[in-house]
Motif scaffolding. Structure first.
Motif, short mmCIF file in Angstrom:
data_model
loop_
_atom_site.label_atom_id
_atom_site.label_comp_id
_atom_site.label_asym_id
_atom_site.label_seq_id
_atom_site.Cartn_x
_atom_site.Cartn_y
_atom_site.Cartn_z
N LEU A 59 71.58 -20.57 84.34
CA LEU A 59 72.72 -19.66 84.27
C LEU A 59 73.37 -19.48 85.64
CD1 LEU A 59 71.29 -17.08 81.74
CD2 LEU A 59 73.19 -18.67 81.36
N ALA A 60 72.58 -19.60 86.70
CA ALA A 60 73.15 -19.57 88.05
C ALA A 60 74.00 -20.82 88.27
CB ALA A 60 72.04 -19.47 89.10
N GLU A 61 73.54 -21.96 87.81
CA GLU A 61 74.31 -23.20 87.93
C GLU A 61 75.63 -23.11 87.16
OE1 GLU A 61 71.74 -26.35 86.63
OE2 GLU A 61 70.40 -26.10 88.34
N GLU A 62 75.63 -22.36 86.06
CA GLU A 62 76.83 -22.20 85.24
C GLU A 62 77.76 -21.11 85.78
OE1 GLU A 62 75.85 -21.82 81.05
OE2 GLU A 62 74.12 -23.11 81.36
N GLY A 63 77.31 -20.37 86.81
CA GLY A 63 78.16 -19.36 87.43
C GLY A 63 78.01 -17.96 86.88
N TYR A 64 77.08 -17.74 85.95
CA TYR A 64 76.87 -16.40 85.40
C TYR A 64 76.02 -15.52 86.30
CZ TYR A 64 78.74 -18.33 81.09
OH TYR A 64 79.56 -18.93 80.16
#
Length: 80
Positions: A48-53
């Motif tokens: 989710l960090a990689e997705e920007g969330y």
């Protein structure tokens, strides 16, 4: 993302983080609420960090802390 698809929806993770009493979480802080083992929770948080969330920081040798971004708060708001 390689491997199995995530079993926990992003909005569910954002909700668990929003309900946590501290401004940052570790995988161990929320793994039970998500129904995941700590390693699986950590991988889900990292994805989710990689997705920007989420934002992620490693304050020590192995610990990772996570907090919601504006994108994560928007997802949470849209899911309610």
């Amino acid at each position: 993302m390689a491997g199995r698809p995530p079993t926990v929806e992003a909005a569910e993770v954002m909700r668990a983080i929003a309900l946590h009493p501290e401004p940052v979480v570790t995988a161990r802080d929320i793994n039970e609420e998500l129904g995941l083992e700590p390693d699986s929770a950590r991988e889900r948080l990292k994805s989710l960090a990689e997705e920007g969330y989420l934002k992620m920081k490693q304050p020590g040798s192995s610990a990772l802390v996570f907090w919601m971004t504006d994108k994560g708060r928007e997802l949470l708001s849209d899911s309610e």
